[in-house]
Motif scaffolding. Structure first.
Motif, short mmCIF file in Angstrom:
data_model
loop_
_atom_site.label_atom_id
_atom_site.label_comp_id
_atom_site.label_asym_id
_atom_site.label_seq_id
_atom_site.Cartn_x
_atom_site.Cartn_y
_atom_site.Cartn_z
N ALA A 92 -32.93 28.89 -76.09
CA ALA A 92 -31.91 27.84 -76.80
C ALA A 92 -31.29 28.91 -77.43
O ALA A 92 -29.97 28.62 -77.89
N ASP A 93 -31.79 29.97 -78.38
CA ASP A 93 -31.13 30.69 -79.28
C ASP A 93 -30.22 31.85 -78.47
O ASP A 93 -29.16 32.24 -78.79
N GLU A 94 -30.86 32.57 -77.23
CA GLU A 94 -29.93 33.43 -76.44
C GLU A 94 -30.38 33.14 -75.06
O GLU A 94 -31.30 33.90 -74.33
N PRO A 95 -29.84 32.32 -74.30
CA PRO A 95 -29.93 31.78 -73.23
C PRO A 95 -29.64 32.87 -72.08
O PRO A 95 -30.51 32.88 -70.91
N ASP A 96 -28.90 33.72 -72.24
CA ASP A 96 -28.55 34.84 -71.18
C ASP A 96 -29.55 36.10 -71.51
O ASP A 96 -29.65 36.66 -70.46
N ASN A 97 -30.23 36.48 -72.56
CA ASN A 97 -30.94 37.54 -72.83
C ASN A 97 -32.63 37.33 -73.16
O ASN A 97 -33.33 38.21 -73.26
N THR A 98 -32.89 36.16 -72.94
CA THR A 98 -34.30 35.72 -73.37
C THR A 98 -35.29 36.43 -72.25
O THR A 98 -36.45 37.01 -72.77
N PHE A 99 -35.19 36.58 -70.98
CA PHE A 99 -36.13 37.05 -70.18
C PHE A 99 -36.10 38.68 -70.46
O PHE A 99 -37.38 39.39 -70.27
N ASP A 100 -34.93 39.22 -71.02
CA ASP A 100 -35.31 40.73 -71.26
C ASP A 100 -35.70 41.11 -72.76
O ASP A 100 -36.28 42.26 -73.17
N GLU A 101 -35.89 40.09 -73.54
CA GLU A 101 -36.67 40.22 -74.86
C GLU A 101 -38.11 40.49 -74.50
O GLU A 101 -38.74 40.38 -73.64
N THR A 102 -38.82 40.74 -75.52
CA THR A 102 -40.15 41.18 -75.63
C THR A 102 -41.03 40.20 -76.14
O THR A 102 -40.66 39.42 -77.03
N ALA A 103 -42.55 40.13 -75.86
CA ALA A 103 -43.32 39.10 -76.61
C ALA A 103 -43.41 39.27 -77.91
O ALA A 103 -43.19 38.55 -78.81
N ALA A 104 -43.11 40.48 -78.48
CA ALA A 104 -42.88 40.66 -80.05
C ALA A 104 -41.71 39.93 -80.53
O ALA A 104 -41.81 39.65 -81.75
N ASP A 105 -40.65 40.04 -79.73
CA ASP A 105 -39.42 39.31 -80.29
C ASP A 105 -39.84 37.71 -80.57
O ASP A 105 -39.21 37.35 -81.47
N LEU A 106 -40.68 37.09 -79.70
CA LEU A 106 -40.46 35.56 -79.88
C LEU A 106 -41.78 35.11 -80.11
O LEU A 106 -42.02 34.00 -80.59
N MET A 107 -42.85 36.18 -80.30
CA MET A 107 -44.44 35.44 -80.86
C MET A 107 -44.30 34.88 -82.00
O MET A 107 -43.53 35.46 -83.08
N THR A 108 -45.24 33.99 -82.41
CA THR A 108 -45.85 33.53 -83.47
C THR A 108 -46.66 34.63 -84.30
O THR A 108 -47.69 34.77 -83.55
N THR A 109 -46.46 35.23 -85.42
CA THR A 109 -47.23 36.20 -85.95
C THR A 109 -48.42 35.43 -87.04
O THR A 109 -49.29 36.04 -87.29
N ASP A 110 -47.91 34.41 -87.67
CA ASP A 110 -48.63 33.67 -88.77
C ASP A 110 -49.62 32.88 -87.87
O ASP A 110 -48.98 31.49 -87.83
N VAL A 111 -50.44 33.11 -87.19
CA VAL A 111 -51.49 32.45 -86.31
C VAL A 111 -52.44 31.87 -86.88
O VAL A 111 -53.26 32.15 -87.72
N VAL A 112 -52.47 30.23 -86.77
CA VAL A 112 -53.62 29.50 -87.37
C VAL A 112 -54.70 29.78 -86.46
O VAL A 112 -54.65 29.63 -85.19
N THR A 113 -55.68 30.06 -86.80
CA THR A 113 -57.02 30.28 -85.98
C THR A 113 -58.31 29.43 -86.34
O THR A 113 -58.27 28.67 -87.55
N ALA A 114 -59.38 29.35 -85.74
CA ALA A 114 -60.51 28.62 -86.07
C ALA A 114 -61.54 29.57 -85.97
O ALA A 114 -61.51 30.69 -85.35
N THR A 115 -62.86 29.50 -86.31
CA THR A 115 -64.08 30.02 -85.97
C THR A 115 -65.02 29.20 -84.82
O THR A 115 -64.63 28.04 -84.80
#
Length: 173
Positions: A92-115
């Motif tokens: 939605a943000d970059e329709p032409d370039n998304t496939f070239d972006e990296t996982a680091a560009d789009l990932m969520t870094t503030d991850v909610v976790t469980a034990t």
């Protein structure tokens, strides 16, 4: 005829009523944890590297039939999580370039976790409140598994089927 003030006597003073048994089943169900789900589902986690392209990430997700992957750094530690929703936002943000972006560009870094000890009802609460469908389970420094909302629903359905069977057995004798 039974008086409204007296309970019928069945010859067993310690006999539980059906409502007491249902209450016990609900209490027992509330003790279920993330580990119970992982014991049924398995502990395997699909992961990618932060430098992997979104194109590669989508191929991995398709190959495994999953909606999210963990992003692990070179030491195997969780750097983030990447979901279908993150990728859609990228398009939605970059329709032409998304496939070239990296996982680091789009990932969520503030991850909610469980034990592994997190109660199933708490998992549902976290997912509902956070409006996400995947939660990594972390055991100390170790990634114990990944649970999806579908895993929780499947687990609860199995519990409900078991509870219904136990109630039928109790009623029939």
């Amino acid at each position: 005829m039974v008086s409204k003030n007296k309970k019928p006597h069945f010859g067993h003073e310690s006999m539980h009523t059906h409502s007491q048994s249902i209450e016990a089943a609900v209490i027992e169900q509330s003790k279920a944890t993330a580990e119970n789900i992982l014991a049924n589902k398995g502990h395997d986690v699909v992961a990618v590297r932060p430098t992997d392209s979104i194109h590669k990430v989508t191929e991995v997700m398709k190959e495994h039939g999953i909606g999210s992957v963990l992003v692990k750094d070179q030491n195997g530690h969780m750097a983030g999580i990447l979901t279908e929703r993150d990728i859609v936002r990228g398009f939605a943000d970059e329709p032409d370039n998304t496939f070239d972006e990296t996982a680091a560009d789009l990932m969520t870094t503030d991850v909610v976790t469980a034990t592994p000890e997190t109660p199933v009802l708490e998992l549902l609460h976290r997912m509902s409140e956070g409006r996400f469908r995947h939660i990594p389970v972390i055991d100390g420094e170790h990634i114990a598994g990944m649970i999806s909302i579908g895993d929780v629903v499947k687990f609860r359905l199995q519990e409900l089927e078991y509870e219904a069977l136990k109630l039928k057995q109790m009623i029939v004798g």
